[in-house]
Write a protein that holds these residues in place. Structure first.
Motif, mmCIF file in Angstrom:
data_model
loop_
_atom_site.group_PDB
_atom_site.id
_atom_site.type_symbol
_atom_site.label_atom_id
_atom_site.label_comp_id
_atom_site.label_asym_id
_atom_site.label_seq_id
_atom_site.Cartn_x
_atom_site.Cartn_y
_atom_site.Cartn_z
ATOM 1 N N VAL A 135 -1.880 -34.442 -26.713
ATOM 2 C CA VAL A 135 -1.645 -35.745 -26.087
ATOM 3 C C VAL A 135 -0.139 -35.968 -26.125
ATOM 4 N N ASN A 136 0.538 -35.512 -25.059
ATOM 5 C CA ASN A 136 1.993 -35.574 -25.051
ATOM 6 C C ASN A 136 2.496 -36.269 -23.782
ATOM 7 N N GLY A 137 3.777 -36.111 -23.509
ATOM 8 C CA GLY A 137 4.367 -36.753 -22.339
ATOM 9 C C GLY A 137 3.712 -36.336 -21.043
ATOM 10 N N ASP A 138 3.358 -35.055 -20.915
ATOM 11 C CA ASP A 138 2.677 -34.585 -19.700
ATOM 12 C C ASP A 138 1.325 -35.266 -19.537
ATOM 13 N N THR A 139 0.616 -35.430 -20.646
ATOM 14 C CA THR A 139 -0.686 -36.087 -20.594
ATOM 15 C C THR A 139 -0.536 -37.534 -20.124
ATOM 16 N N VAL A 140 0.415 -38.230 -20.734
ATOM 17 C CA VAL A 140 0.640 -39.632 -20.372
ATOM 18 C C VAL A 140 1.020 -39.763 -18.906
ATOM 19 N N LYS A 141 1.929 -38.891 -18.444
ATOM 20 C CA LYS A 141 2.406 -38.965 -17.058
ATOM 21 C C LYS A 141 1.288 -38.662 -16.075
ATOM 22 N N THR A 142 0.524 -37.594 -16.324
ATOM 23 C CA THR A 142 -0.538 -37.205 -15.397
ATOM 24 C C THR A 142 -1.661 -38.235 -15.375
ATOM 25 N N SER A 143 -1.870 -38.894 -16.503
ATOM 26 C CA SER A 143 -2.924 -39.907 -16.546
ATOM 27 C C SER A 143 -2.468 -41.221 -15.929
ATOM 28 N N ALA A 144 -1.192 -41.287 -15.529
ATOM 29 C CA ALA A 144 -0.601 -42.514 -14.983
ATOM 30 C C ALA A 144 -0.753 -43.671 -15.964
ATOM 31 N N GLY A 145 -0.633 -43.351 -17.253
ATOM 32 C CA GLY A 145 -0.717 -44.370 -18.282
ATOM 33 C C GLY A 145 -2.120 -44.713 -18.711
#
Length: 244
Positions: A135-145
């Protein structure tokens, strides 16, 4: 990777784990040794923290600071326990909808699934502590928050989650091309947990043996599988269609 989400240095990582920080993953330099490094690996194993051995070049790319051969990433969210998640949801809803990800390893696929799960009103996502996508920056970005809008819990073993959900009256449904029936022939208007496997191997055979139902999507091409986030979306929206 955001520097704010990093802890570097062996002693700092040990102290963070012992303080109960939500460590998502630890990267350790290959062939590193020494008394303090051995203490770190023992602490990681004792607390079931996900870690992997990597070349020093990867560590140097993650930070230019003195990492001493070890870098930890802190999850941008707080994880909930599976027992708390299931009990809280069942107290509020008759027909909960959970998503279980068995060894999904790509952070962007993970983020896409989180986004779809939130859009479909899923009640929680369950992943394994080891081998799962970070659960990192890529996860946050792809999930659109969306990662901040759904409970996520980590379990030691996916099989434990399956048994616990079954014992709580939740049907477990595995998405696999090995299934005989299609998703459209399965009753999803019940308490259910949809299980998606890894990008390359699918659901672990030991998990497939114990789940309640298996289903597949119809395919009309020589290509016999979909991207896991796309397949998960198809399963989730069929659940929504049946429940409308």
């Amino acid at each position: 990777m955001e520097q704010d989400n990093q802890i570097f240095g062996i002693r700092a990582i040990i102290e963070a784990i012992e303080a109960g920080k939500d460590i998502d993953k630890v990267f350790i330099q290959k062939e590193a040794n020494g008394e303090l490094m051995n203490e770190l690996t023992k602490t990681l194993k004792k607390n079931n923290v996900n870690f992997s051995y990597v070349p020093i070049e990867k560590l140097n790319r993650l930070t230019k600071k003195n990492h001493q051969g070890a870098i930890a990433t802190i999850a941008p969210i707080s994880f909930v326990s599976m027992e708390t998640l299931v009990e809280d949801v069942l107290a509020k809803k008759e027909k909960p909808l959970f998503v279980i990800l068995d060894q999904l390893s790509d952070a962007r696929n993970f983020g896409a699934i989180i986004r779809t799960a939130v859009c479909c009103g899923a009640d929680g996502i369950i992943i394994s502590k080891n081998g799962a996508a970070p659960v990192n920056g890529d996860t946050v970005k792809t999930s659109a928050g969306a990662v901040f809008n759904i409970p996520i819990c980590k379990v030691d073993h996916i099989k434990d989650a399956v048994f616990y959900l079954q014992g709580s009256g939740v049907t477990t449904l595995g998405a696999t091309e090995k299934a005989e029936q299609e998703i459209y022939d399965v009753d999803l208007n019940v308490p259910i947990a949809i299980i998606m496997g890894s990008e390359d191997k699918g659901i672990n055979p030991s998990v497939l043996k114990i789940i309640d139902v298996k289903a597949k999507l119809p395919m009309f091409s020589v290509i016999d599988s979909l991207n896991v986030s796309v397949a998960c979306g198809a399963f989730l929206y069929e659940a929504i269609r049946q429940r409308r």
